[in-house]
Design an enzyme around this catalytic site. Structure first.
Site, PDB file in Angstrom:
ATOM      1  N   HIS A  19      35.051  37.240  40.088  1.00  0.00           N
ATOM      2  CA  HIS A  19      34.509  36.396  39.030  1.00  0.00           C
ATOM      3  C   HIS A  19      34.016  35.097  39.638  1.00  0.00           C
ATOM      4  CE1 HIS A  19      34.107  34.273  35.227  1.00  0.00           C
ATOM      5  NE2 HIS A  19      34.091  35.485  34.680  1.00  0.00           N
ATOM      6  N   ASP A  38      36.403  43.033  32.360  1.00  0.00           N
ATOM      7  CA  ASP A  38      35.812  44.362  32.223  1.00  0.00           C
ATOM      8  C   ASP A  38      36.666  45.469  32.819  1.00  0.00           C
ATOM      9  OD1 ASP A  38      33.522  43.572  30.872  1.00  0.00           O
ATOM     10  OD2 ASP A  38      32.559  42.929  32.719  1.00  0.00           O
TER      11      ASP A  38
HETATM   12  N1  ACO Z   1      33.744  44.180  45.317  1.00  0.00           N
HETATM   13  C1  ACO Z   1      33.639  43.909  46.642  1.00  0.00           C
HETATM   14  N2  ACO Z   1      33.299  42.715  47.147  1.00  0.00           N
HETATM   15  C2  ACO Z   1      33.057  41.731  46.276  1.00  0.00           C
HETATM   16  C3  ACO Z   1      33.158  41.922  44.884  1.00  0.00           C
HETATM   17  C4  ACO Z   1      33.529  43.204  44.422  1.00  0.00           C
HETATM   18  N3  ACO Z   1      33.625  43.438  43.095  1.00  0.00           N
HETATM   19  N4  ACO Z   1      32.854  40.769  44.242  1.00  0.00           N
HETATM   20  C5  ACO Z   1      32.582  39.870  45.185  1.00  0.00           C
HETATM   21  N5  ACO Z   1      32.710  40.442  46.428  1.00  0.00           N
HETATM   22  C6  ACO Z   1      32.558  39.767  47.732  1.00  0.00           C
HETATM   23  C7  ACO Z   1      31.100  39.495  48.060  1.00  0.00           C
HETATM   24  O1  ACO Z   1      30.526  40.551  48.779  1.00  0.00           O
HETATM   25  C8  ACO Z   1      31.224  38.231  48.867  1.00  0.00           C
HETATM   26  O2  ACO Z   1      31.687  38.575  50.134  1.00  0.00           O
HETATM   27  P1  ACO Z   1      31.209  37.727  51.446  1.00  0.00           P
HETATM   28  O3  ACO Z   1      31.797  36.360  51.267  1.00  0.00           O
HETATM   29  O4  ACO Z   1      31.784  38.475  52.601  1.00  0.00           O
HETATM   30  O5  ACO Z   1      29.716  37.742  51.416  1.00  0.00           O
HETATM   31  C9  ACO Z   1      32.352  37.458  48.183  1.00  0.00           C
HETATM   32  O6  ACO Z   1      33.174  38.483  47.602  1.00  0.00           O
HETATM   33  C10 ACO Z   1      31.896  36.487  47.119  1.00  0.00           C
HETATM   34  O7  ACO Z   1      31.115  37.218  46.152  1.00  0.00           O
HETATM   35  P2  ACO Z   1      29.821  36.683  45.457  1.00  0.00           P
HETATM   36  O8  ACO Z   1      28.925  37.822  45.126  1.00  0.00           O
HETATM   37  O9  ACO Z   1      29.219  35.552  46.246  1.00  0.00           O
HETATM   38  O10 ACO Z   1      30.446  36.049  44.138  1.00  0.00           O
HETATM   39  P3  ACO Z   1      29.662  35.649  42.841  1.00  0.00           P
HETATM   40  O11 ACO Z   1      30.448  34.565  42.209  1.00  0.00           O
HETATM   41  O12 ACO Z   1      28.220  35.385  43.123  1.00  0.00           O
HETATM   42  O13 ACO Z   1      29.703  36.978  41.946  1.00  0.00           O
HETATM   43  C11 ACO Z   1      30.494  38.652  40.503  1.00  0.00           C
HETATM   44  C12 ACO Z   1      30.639  37.195  40.962  1.00  0.00           C
HETATM   45  C13 ACO Z   1      29.029  38.947  40.132  1.00  0.00           C
HETATM   46  C14 ACO Z   1      31.341  38.845  39.242  1.00  0.00           C
HETATM   47  C15 ACO Z   1      30.973  39.591  41.642  1.00  0.00           C
HETATM   48  O14 ACO Z   1      32.331  39.356  41.913  1.00  0.00           O
HETATM   49  C16 ACO Z   1      30.734  41.064  41.314  1.00  0.00           C
HETATM   50  O15 ACO Z   1      29.648  41.575  41.601  1.00  0.00           O
HETATM   51  N6  ACO Z   1      31.739  41.770  40.707  1.00  0.00           N
HETATM   52  C17 ACO Z   1      31.558  43.147  40.306  1.00  0.00           C
HETATM   53  C18 ACO Z   1      30.788  43.206  38.981  1.00  0.00           C
HETATM   54  C19 ACO Z   1      31.628  42.749  37.815  1.00  0.00           C
HETATM   55  O16 ACO Z   1      32.793  43.147  37.647  1.00  0.00           O
HETATM   56  N7  ACO Z   1      31.015  41.934  36.958  1.00  0.00           N
HETATM   57  C20 ACO Z   1      31.663  41.434  35.739  1.00  0.00           C
HETATM   58  C21 ACO Z   1      31.984  39.971  35.867  1.00  0.00           C
HETATM   59  S1  ACO Z   1      32.855  39.372  34.480  1.00  0.00           S
HETATM   60  C22 ACO Z   1      31.696  39.282  33.312  1.00  0.00           C
HETATM   61  O17 ACO Z   1      30.552  38.994  33.530  1.00  0.00           O
HETATM   62  C23 ACO Z   1      32.096  39.554  31.993  1.00  0.00           C
END
Ligand code: ACO
Length: 438
Positions: free
Chosen positions: A321, A378
Site C-alpha cells: 500500500h 483487497d
Molecule cells: N508484490 C511484490 N512486490 C511488491 C508489491 C507486491 N504486491 N507491492 C510493491 N512491491 C515492491 C515493488 O516492486 C517495489 O520494490 P523495489 O523497491 O525493489 O522496486 C517496492 O515494493 C515498492 O513498491 P511500489 O510499487 O513503489 O509502491 P507503490 O506505493 O507505488 O504501490 C501498490 C503501491 C500499487 C498498492 C503496490 O504495492 C501494488 O502493486 N500492490 C499490488 C496491487 C494491489 O493490491 N493494489 C490494491 C491497493 S489497495 C487499494 O487500492 C484499495
C-alpha cells in the site's frame, strides 16, 4: 538547495495554523525564500509551495504524488505508520462494529452521523430515489452480455447526467443522493443482465443492504429472504471501503470535479480509475491469483518467489500500500470477518486457507518485510464477497458502491471550497528541443 523548516510542534484543533507557525526557509542558488507552513488537526505538516515557481522558477518534482498534499480536507484521517483510519474523527473499528453504511455515508457527506429521527428520514430520502428512469433500462439492452460490470457502471453514471441536469444548488445536492440511491440498482441490473435474468426493482421497505441483495438475488415468483449474516457482511464491507482520503480514484474525482465538470461525469471517472488492478481492481485479481495457486497444486512458495522476481512481472495482489507501512486496519478487520462469515454461512472455502498460508509466507519473507508490504483491504474482501454469492467480476463494482459516499463527500467539499482551483500539475519537459519542419 537547502530546506530549513522553522516549525514548532504545537498540536491544536485549528485546521490551518499557517499564521502562528514559522515559515520554512528554502535556500536556492544562494538566495533565501520563505515557504508558509501548514499544519493539520492531527499535526501533519506541509510547506506550501504554490508560489514557488513564480518566485524561484522551480517546480517540485513528485511523480505518483507520493509526497504531495493536493488539498486540505476534513473528511478522513490516515496514519499509515500506526495503521490508523478515521472518518470525520471516528475510528474505523467503531464504525464497522456499530454503524450502518447509510449512516456512514451521511457522516462522510455532511460531517455528522444522523441523530435520532434524522436516521430514518435519511434512509427514506435515499430509498425514494432508488428507481432508475425506465428509459435508462433500455441502455442495458445495448451492452454485450459479458460486458464487464465496471464498464457498465461508468457508462450508466455518466448517463445519469442526461436525466438529471445541475441547474442550481438544490439540483446538485439532490443529485448526490440520487447517485447514492441509484448506484446499487445499476449494479444489480448489470448483474441480472449478465445472467440473463429479469431486472428486480428496488423495494422501499428494505434498508440499503437488504435492498441491494434483493435486487441481486431475488427472482420473480420465488421468495427471497435476506440472511442477517450476509446483510451484516455486506454492511461491513461497504463501510470499510467508504473513504480513504486522496487515493487514486478519489483524486481522480477531485481532478475532474476541479474543472467544474458535473457530479455524474466526475463519478464516472472515479469508477474508471478504481477499475485498475493496482487499485480497486485488485480484489478481483486476488481471487484469480488464489484460484491460480489452487489449480497449480496450492504451493504458495512459488507465488512468493514469482512476486520477488521482478522479471516475472507478477505481484502479490492484495499486498502493499502506498500509505500503510505497518498494517492496513481494514485488512485486519476483514481477516477476522472472513473467518466469522464463512462459519456463519457454513461455507468451506479452500481459497481462505491459501490466502492465510500466502500471508504467512510473505510476512516471514525478508523481501516483503524490508519493503513493508502487508495485506491490504483487497486481500480478504474477495473471500467474503464469494461467500455471500457475489460473482468475481462484480467485486470492483462492490468496492465502487462502498467508495461512492467518499467520492461524493470529496467532490462536495471541493465544490464548497472557495479557494479550490482547477487541478493542473506542472512537468519537466524531456523531449526534443526546437527543430524545424523541412
Ligand atoms: N508484490 C511484490 N512486490 C511488491 C508489491 C507486491 N504486491 N507491492 C510493491 N512491491 C515492491 C515493488 O516492486 C517495489 O520494490 P523495489 O523497491 O525493489 O522496486 C517496492 O515494493 C515498492 O513498491 P511500489 O510499487 O513503489 O509502491 P507503490 O506505493 O507505488 O504501490 C501498490 C503501491 C500499487 C498498492 C503496490 O504495492 C501494488 O502493486 N500492490 C499490488 C496491487 C494491489 O493490491 N493494489 C490494491 C491497493 S489497495 C487499494 O487500492 C484499495
Amino acid at each position: 538547495m537547502e530546506l530549513v523548516t522553522g516549525s514548532r510542534e504545537r498540536p491544536s484543533a485549528s485546521p490551518d495554523r499557517k499564521a502562528d507557525m514559522q515559515n520554512a526557509k528554502l535556500i536556492l542558488d544562494g538566495k533565501e525564500y520563505e515557504l508558509p507552513i501548514v499544519v493539520g488537526t492531527e499535526n501533519e505538516k506541509a510547506f506550501d509551495c504554490q508560489k514557488l515557481r513564480d518566485t524561484t522558477g522551480y517546480v517540485t518534482m513528485d511523480p505518483g504524488y507520493g509526497n504531495t498534499g493536493a488539498c486540505q480536507s476534513s473528511i478522513t484521517f490516515i496514519d499509515g505508520e500506526k495503521g490508523i483510519l478515521r472518518y470525520r474523527g471516528y475510528p474505523i473499528d467503531d464504525l464497522a462494529e456499530r454503524a450502518s453504511f447509510l449512516e456512514v455515508a451521511h457522516l462522510l457527506m455532511y460531517g455528522e452521523l444522523p441523530a435520532g429521527g434524522q436516521r430514518l428520514e435519511w434512509q427514506n430520502y435515499v430509498t425514494r430515489h432508488t428507481l432508475l428512469h425506465e428509459d435508462m433500462k433500455k441502455f442495458f439492452e445495448g451492452f454485450p452480455r459479458h460486458a464487464h460490470p465496471m464498464a457498465i457502471l461508468a457508462a450508466m453514471f455518466s448517463s445519469l447526467s442526461t436525466f438529471y441536469p445541475e441547474n442550481n444548488e438544490t439540483d446538485l445536492e439532490q443529485n448526490m443522493v440520487r447517485l447514492l440511491a441509484k448506484a446499487p440498482t445499476i449494479a444489480a441490473f448489470s448483474y441480472k443482465k449478465s445472467v440473463g435474468q429479469p431486472f428486480i426493482y428496488p423495494r422501499n421497505d428494505l434498508d440499503y443492504c437488504s435492498n441491494f441483495l434483493h435486487m441481486m438475488f431475488a427472482v420473480p415468483a420465488q421468495t427471497y429472504t435476506v440472511s442477517p449474516a450476509v446483510h451484516d457482511a455486506l454492511n461491513l464491507l461497504l463501510i470499510l471501503h467508504a473513504d480513504h482520503e486522496q487515493n487514486c480514484s478519489t483524486s481522480t474525482v477531485r481532478m475532474v470535479g476541479s474543472s467544474r465538470a458535473n457530479l455524474f461525469a466526475s463519478m464516472a471517472a472515479g469508477v474508471s480509475a478504481l477499475w485498475g488492478p493496482l487499485h480497486g481492481g485488485a480484489n478481483q485479481e486476488v481471487i484469480e491469483m488464489l484460484e491460480g495457486i489452487r489449480d497449480a497444486g496450492g504451493n504458495v512458495a512459488n507465488a512468493v518467489a514469482a512476486a520477488k522476481d521482478k522479471a516475472s512481472g507478477f505481484r502479490l495482489m492484495g499486498f502493499g500500500h502506498r500509505v500503510y507501512k505497518n498494517f492496513d486496519p481494514r485488512a485486519k478487520i476483514l481477516k477476522k470477518a472472513a473467518d466469522r462469515v464463512l462459519v456463519e454461512l457454513g461455507v468451506r472455502d479452500p481459497l481462505l486457507d491459501i490466502a492465510k498460508a500466502l500471508e504467512e509466507a510473505a510476512l516471514n519473507d525478508p523481501y516483503f518485510v524490508e519493503r513493508k508490504l502487508y495485506p491490504n483491504v483487497d486481500f480478504y474482501s474477495g473471500i467474503i464477497y464469494r461467500a455471500i454469492g457475489i460473482p468475481t467480476d462484480m467485486f470492483t463494482v462492490m468496492f465502487a458502491l462502498g467508495r461512492l459516499p467518499g467520492w461524493i463527500a470529496h467532490w462536495r467539499e471541493q465544490r464548497h471550497d472557495p479557494k479550490a482551483r482547477i487541478n493542473r500539475p506542472r512537468q519537466i519537459y524531456t523531449g526534443p528541443t526546437l527543430r524545424r519542419f523541412v
